[in-house]
Design an enzyme around this catalytic site. Structure first.
Site: not given
Ligand SMILES: [Zn+2]
Length: 460
Positions: A56, A110, A169, A171, A182, A335, A340-341, A344, A382-383, A426
């Site tokens: 992610d 996501s 979550d 994904t 979500r 995943e 990702d987290k 951030h 995913d991004h 992102h």
């Molecule tokens: Zn994110």
């Protein structure tokens, strides 16, 4: 001017186009032409098993940061870098509006990205395997959004879902639920945020993500998010009372630590809930800061005590051990969520550890694929995300941190999309995709994320 040998190596890499067979470093001899190896690796048959591994937020930048820290520029490539077929995917989403034509958005969350490879269709931010509407709070239609899990289950395959985030979550939720937002993880969340989709709505909806995961009868469902599953079922006064109870009454064995996960070898479906929220990361945080930045040229990441939580690899091994008993094969989505987290949160070490967790899981999946060549393994993101490698002599605006890589060299990483260390976002660049096994050559080239759906389900 590059040294002659380096230039030749680079030229050979470029000539190979999107395919990478081995990674070229400056000290390598000139690599051989790889056309014959690529031709031999193309397999257009339908895979028996599919393992999809998502990092992610793992854009090229995050993957490179992980490589340099873990192995160095001069060291061995990551397992992910050894996959023979590579390409890239555009990750754009749709903007809510009057429709029926919706404008593209270039920086997705996501939910629409996981929807893209899970259903082959675009949707808007926060939305999971459901069509567009005038706004996020207005549910769309689920028609035509059949997911990878649903399709593969209808073909008789065993289904597995593994994530280091809450298992509800975005994904892990996209292939296992259809819902407008979500945030509707459990029944209580759904009652307040997606009321028309609650099971107690009139007419009845499909329910929260957690309830839908139980209803999907996934053979293996492992991650964090116990607090969501512990929410009371709407309108049920007697038993079952919580989604956990509901899962048990639907034939699940519930496990809550790595010893119980490793020990269970029975016939029941397995629901693993190893943390109330997201699972703990491999490394302690190193949070970027404004000038003079965090860390130093001698800073190394330090291991975090993860208590009784299994690693991503341990969850994936347990999932494969169970799923492979099905003679019709299996479909497993995995995943590594906190690349990702932690990105951030401008947490460099947190992010690196989750990339390491992903890569050791990829190495395991590649070993499994070697022994079971009818397995397709795909690794992608995913991004893209905010972190960037900058010069260690640079004093960038915003937040940065410096660590010592496996080369013994300093690596400075800048986080520049948010005004606070915890507020990074992102980004919209294309993401890498790499694969091995039947259908793997279909990831080659520059594609859209929705194309991945057709590769995953075998291009029917
Ligand atoms: Zn994110």
């Amino acid at each position: 001017m590059l040294p002659k040998r380096t230039l030749a190596a680079l030229t050979a890499t470029v000539a190979a186009g999107a395919v990478t067979v081995g990674v070229v470093v400056a000290s390598d001899p000139v690599p051989p032409d790889n056309g014959a190896a690529i031709k031999a690796a193309i397999d257009s048959s339908t895979p028996k098993n599919v393992i999809l591994i998502i990092g992610d937020g793992m854009g090229d930048s995050e993957l490179t940061i992980g490589r340099y820290y873990q192995n160095g520029a001069k060291g061995a490539p990551l397992a992910t870098e050894k996959l023979p077929f590579t390409g890239s995917l555009l990750t754009w989403n749709l903007e809510y509006g009057a429709g029926p034509d919706y404008d593209p958005g270039y920086v997705p969350d996501s939910a629409p990205t996981a929807t893209a490879w899970s259903t082959g269709k675009k949707t808007g931010d926060a939305r999971l395997s459901q069509g567009m509407s005038t706004g996020e709070t207005v549910p769309g239609s689920n028609a035509g959004f059949e997911t990878t899990f649903e399709i593969m289950k209808s073909r008789g395959k065993a289904i597995g879902n593994v994530a280091t985030s809450e298992i509800t979550d975005a994904t892990p939720a996209a292939p296992s639920s259809h819902i407008s937002r979500r945030a509707c993880h459990g029944p209580a969340d759904t009652r307040s945020l997606c009321p028309a989709e609650a099971k107690t709505a009139i007419p009845a909806g499909l329910g929260s993500i957690a309830e839908q995961q139980v209803d999907h009868l996934l053979d293996v469902n492992l991650g964090g998010g116990k607090n969501r599953y512990a929410q009371d079922l709407d309108g049920n006064v007697g038993t079952p009372e919580t989604v956990i109870d509901y899962a048990v009454s639907n034939g699940y064995k519930v496990v809550e630590d790595k010893a119980a996960l490793a020990a269970y070898n029975g016939p029941k479906k397995v629901l693993g809930l190893f943390n109330g929220g997201n699972m703990r990361t491999k490394y302690n945080p190193l949070v970027a800061a404004p000038t003079p930045g965090a860390g130093s040229e001698t800073t190394k990441c330090t291991l975090q005590d993860r208590g009784n939580e299994p690693s991503l690899l341990e969850m994936t091994r347990a999932a494969v051990r169970k799923l492979r008993n099905d003679s019709d094969g299996f479909f497993l989505q995995v995943e590594s969520a906190s690349i990702d987290k932690r990105d951030h949160a401008s947490d460099l070490c947190g992010q690196i550890g989750e990339t390491e967790q992903l890569d050791e899981t990829v190495a395991y999946a590649m070993e499994f694929q070697k022994r079971n060549p009818d397995t397709l393994v795909i690794v992608t993101a995913d991004h893209s995300h905010t972190s960037q490698i900058v010069s260690p002599t640079q004093d960038p605006p915003g937040f940065y941190a410096t660590v010592e890589t496996a080369d013994g060299a300093p690596m400075r990483v800048s986080y520049g999309t948010g005004k606070s260390a915890g507020g990074q976002s992102h980004t919209g660049a294309r993401v890498p995709v790499a694969a091995v096994g039947p259908q793997a050559s279909n990831v080659m080239g520059a594609r859209d994320q929705t194309d991945l759906f057709h590769t995953l389900i075998g291009r029917p």
